[in-house]
Design an enzyme around this catalytic site. Structure first.
Site, short mmCIF file in Angstrom:
data_model
loop_
_atom_site.label_atom_id
_atom_site.label_comp_id
_atom_site.label_asym_id
_atom_site.label_seq_id
_atom_site.Cartn_x
_atom_site.Cartn_y
_atom_site.Cartn_z
N LEU A 278 0.82 -1.21 0.00
CA LEU A 278 0.00 0.00 0.00
C LEU A 278 0.85 1.25 0.00
CD1 LEU A 278 -2.69 -1.06 2.64
CD2 LEU A 278 -2.98 -0.95 0.17
N GLY A 279 2.03 1.19 0.62
CA GLY A 279 2.90 2.36 0.69
C GLY A 279 4.18 2.02 1.41
N LYS B 233 1.93 -3.35 8.80
CA LYS B 233 3.14 -2.53 8.67
C LYS B 233 4.35 -3.38 9.04
CE LYS B 233 5.38 1.73 10.21
NZ LYS B 233 5.28 2.95 11.04
N ASP C 254 4.83 14.38 13.56
CA ASP C 254 5.00 14.25 12.10
C ASP C 254 3.66 14.41 11.40
OD1 ASP C 254 6.46 13.99 9.81
OD2 ASP C 254 6.51 11.80 9.84
#
Length: 726
Positions: free
Chosen positions: A401-402, A423, A520
């Site tokens: 996905l990324g 993740k 962030d």
């Protein structure tokens, strides 16, 4: 008799399978140990070699071009086409010499091989000349070594063959290492038309010439190079000879044959062996019994020997079969026992490895945080490595996905049908492991509809894994900068998304059990679900703080364009640093522009600076997104713009809190009809560091179309731990 035949067939099958397995082994390398054995698709056998210590002497040094993957011989810098240990030759590219100057004499030198281990092969090469009335000679030191004349015959229409008409050939002198080509008009044709056109001369591998050019030799006109064969030999080499049972010189400890002729003084593996005779143990046994096409024993049984083979009669089959079956059964039993033991050992090894990874990935630290009063992660599910491998199809690249600074995110489906995002963190050191456990602890505390939900984690793999709820519509950045007419982000949706983000960050700052600084906030860390609701994600750099502290002192981490200049200068991260980052996101929603852009002027690469300068110069509505201007009420746009300007104040103390930001946005969003806003003059200080200015323009003004502070992050300022990719 039938039983005996069946047993024989079983033995032959077992023997064939065993020998086939042995033959499937990777053939030994022909290069020196730990040396590169190929360049592109060309094999480089010793005595040739790539790199120091890989060749016999400097003549045999090979250079491999890293771009074209073509090998070049150190001697003469000639491109190598293939190397033959059996024939003691190397085939290289040699230039085609062209003379298109009519009667002008042309002399060109060919590769210099003097003093090397190479010479042009007499056995394989031919000196060839082409063209009308062409006298081509090989010369050395002013002396002619040989040559030929090609003439024209107007009665012959074809250009095939090489018999003297338009093409001629001659032999190459022995031990030739260098020569020059001289071409001129032979003067044998009186017809002027017979002397026009280009003339050609070249040395060529005759086998290659016959295969590629014999039907039309003039194809060479479009070529720059043709193959040439070089003979090679090793200086001071003596062929091995036998003295009693000893060898004074050995090509290989396993086996060899000496090959001697006028062009080659080397060695080769004896019959029944193959490999590189110039390497220790370079000659390996060939299993002739597996050569079914030759049938070396002509129907008899075959037994391989080192360097040879043995044929034996069927009369001894029964005894051999019995012995073979006994050996086969014994081997089968040993294989089964070995496999059983292997499974047990592997299972125990996997358990120990999982325990090792659990500790390595911060499992003890997580357990400590689970049992502490400060953070409870009891609801976090612990997934097994097998569950997540199955969910992500063994982490298939198509499921990505990324990717970011802390790892890669994969789409997965659990056994209960839930779609999740897994993740997979990068292999990290202890400090990064602490960040990973920190993310688990922080996300486990959070229960907010606009914060991505952590479902669990896995610590028994080499790299730690986190399992989140799957957010289907990608990042806010993608929707802002890759908009389509089919799914546009309307102004009311942008205002709602901004309100949701502000509410989630305000929750982290003031409503969570322990205040949490995200550190962030940026549009790539804002995800949108199927109803385009905002979800704050990626807490890899987040930190929780005790209620009696107002800031964190850390090494600078963040993303250019979103980084609080005050934090950059002081290394003290406060809740107002998150406010600054949110202000940049809010400006992105208003303008549809990226936080950093090289298309803007150098002093306005930062969107924050560009926005503040536009307000100062009364150009606010020029930089707002056209869709926003068309759909939004002017009063509300001014109010949100002023709120963004306040968030971007250089002085953190003068920025609003995230709770105030969330309340102001909710007020703007819920208001009906014309929205009026009163502006009070605010005097803003401009902070300029002593060493380098982060802000290029500073001023004080009043009203929404004014500049309180304008800032630019110079691209030459690079903090040591700045993380531009998140």
């Amino acid at each position: 008799m039938v039983v005996q035949l069946q047993l024989q067939l079983v033995l032959q099958l077992i023997s064939f399978l065993w020998l086939t397995k042995a033959s499937a082994a990777t053939p030994p390398s022909l290069a020196m140990p730990d040396c590169q054995d190929t360049c592109g698709n060309i094999s480089i056998p010793y005595p040739f070699g790539i790199g120091e210590g890989c060749y016999q002497n400097v003549s045999f040094k090979i250079s491999c071009n890293n771009q074209s993957f073509k090998p070049f011989l150190n001697t003469g810098n000639l491109e190598v086409l293939d190397i033959s240990l059996e024939h003691g030759t190397v085939r290289v590219n040699s230039p085609v010499i062209t003379n298109c100057n009519g009667t002008v004499e042309l002399v060109t030198g060919i590769a210099e091989l003097n003093g090397s281990s190479f010479s042009f092969s007499t056995a394989y090469n031919k000196f060839t000349a082409m063209g009308c009335d062409n006298l081509a000679l090989m010369t050395r030191n002013g002396h002619d070594l040989g040559g030929c004349v090609s003439i024209c015959n107007n009665d012959i229409a074809t250009e095939s063959g090489c018999d003297g008409v338009r093409c001629c050939q001659t032999s190459v002198p022995a031990s030739l290492q260098t020569f020059s080509v001289k071409m001129t008009r032979a003067g044998l044709n009186n017809n002027a038309t017979d002397t026009v056109g280009c003339k050609y001369a070249f040395l060529v591998d005759q086998d290659w010439f016959t295969a590629h050019l014999s039907s039309d030799p003039f194809t060479v006109r479009s070529m720059r190079y043709v193959p040439v064969v070089l003979d090679w030999s090793i200086a001071n080499w003596r062929c091995p000879y036998r003295l009693g049972t000893n060898y004074t010189v050995s090509c290989s400890r396993t086996g060899y044959n000496c090959s001697i002729n006028s062009n080659l003084n080397g060695c080769s593996c004896r019959r029944g062996l193959e490999g590189n005779p110039y390497l220790p143990d370079g000659c390996q046994d060939v299993n002739e019994c597996l050569d079914l096409e030759r049938d070396v024993c002509h129907g008899m049984l075959c037994r391989n020997r080192n360097g040879t083979y043995e044929c034996y009669s069927r009369r001894s089959t029964a005894k051999v079969v019995g012995l073979g079956i006994g050996i086969g059964v014994g081997l089968l039993f040993l294989l089964l026992v070995s496999f059983w033991l292997y499974r047990i050992v592997k299972k125990r090894k996997n358990i120990k490895l999982k325990q090792k990874f659990f500790k390595q990935n911060g499992g003890l630290l997580l357990q400590q945080q689970m049992s502490s009063d400060e953070g409870s992660v009891e609801k976090t599910k612990i997934f097994t490595a097998r569950e997540l491998e199955k969910a992500t199809d063994n982490y298939n690249e198509n499921r990505i996905l990324g990717q970011g600074g802390h790892g890669t995110v994969y789409k997965g489906m659990l056994v209960d049908g839930r779609i999740v995002a897994v993740k997979k963190s990068k292999i990290v050191d202890e400090s990064q492991i602490e960040q990973f456990i920190n993310e688990v602890a922080i996300l486990s505390q959070i229960n907010h509809r606009n914060v991505v939900k952590l479902l669990g984690c896995c610590l028994e793999t080499e790299v730690p894994l986190l399992v989140y709820e799957f957010i289907s519509n990608g990042t806010l950045l993608e929707h802002l900068h890759d908009q389509s007419d089919e799914f546009p982000i309307l102004w009311r949706d942008r205002l709602r998304i901004a309100t949701e983000i502000a509410g989630a960050v305000a929750y982290l700052h003031s409503a969570a059990s322990i205040p949490i600084y995200h550190r962030d906030i940026k549009s790539t860390n804002i995800l949108l679900d199927d109803k385009y609701r905002a979800k704050v994600a990626d807490f890899g750099t987040s930190r929780s703080v005790t209620t009696d502290k107002t800031h964190l002192t850390t090494l600078v981490q963040g993303t250019f364009g979103y980084l609080d200049p005050e934090y950059f200068q002081s290394s003290q991260f406060t809740e107002k640093s998150d406010v600054y980052s949110f202000g940049v996101v809010l400006v992105e929603l208003l303008t549809g522009q990226k936080a950093i852009s090289s298309t803007r002027s150098p002093e306005e690469k930062s969107l924050a600076v560009h926005f503040i300068l536009s307000i100062k110069e009364n150009r606010l509505f020029d930089i707002l997104d056209a869709r926003v201007v068309k759909e939004g009420e002017k009063g509300k746009l001014i109010a949100v713009s002023n709120l963004a300007k306040r968030c971007l104040n250089l002085n953190g103390k003068k920025r609003p809190t995230m709770k105030e930001v969330a309340m102001d946005l909710e007020g703007v969003r819920m208001s009906q009809g014309n929205f009026s806003i009163q502006q009070n003059a605010q005097e803003i200080e401009c902070y300029i560091p002593e060493t380098s200015s982060l802000w290029d323009v500073c001023s004080t003004s009043t009203g929404y179309a004014s500049l309180e502070n304008s800032a630019a992050l110079p691209l030459d300022i690079q903090p040591l731990l700045l993380n531009p990719s998140g």
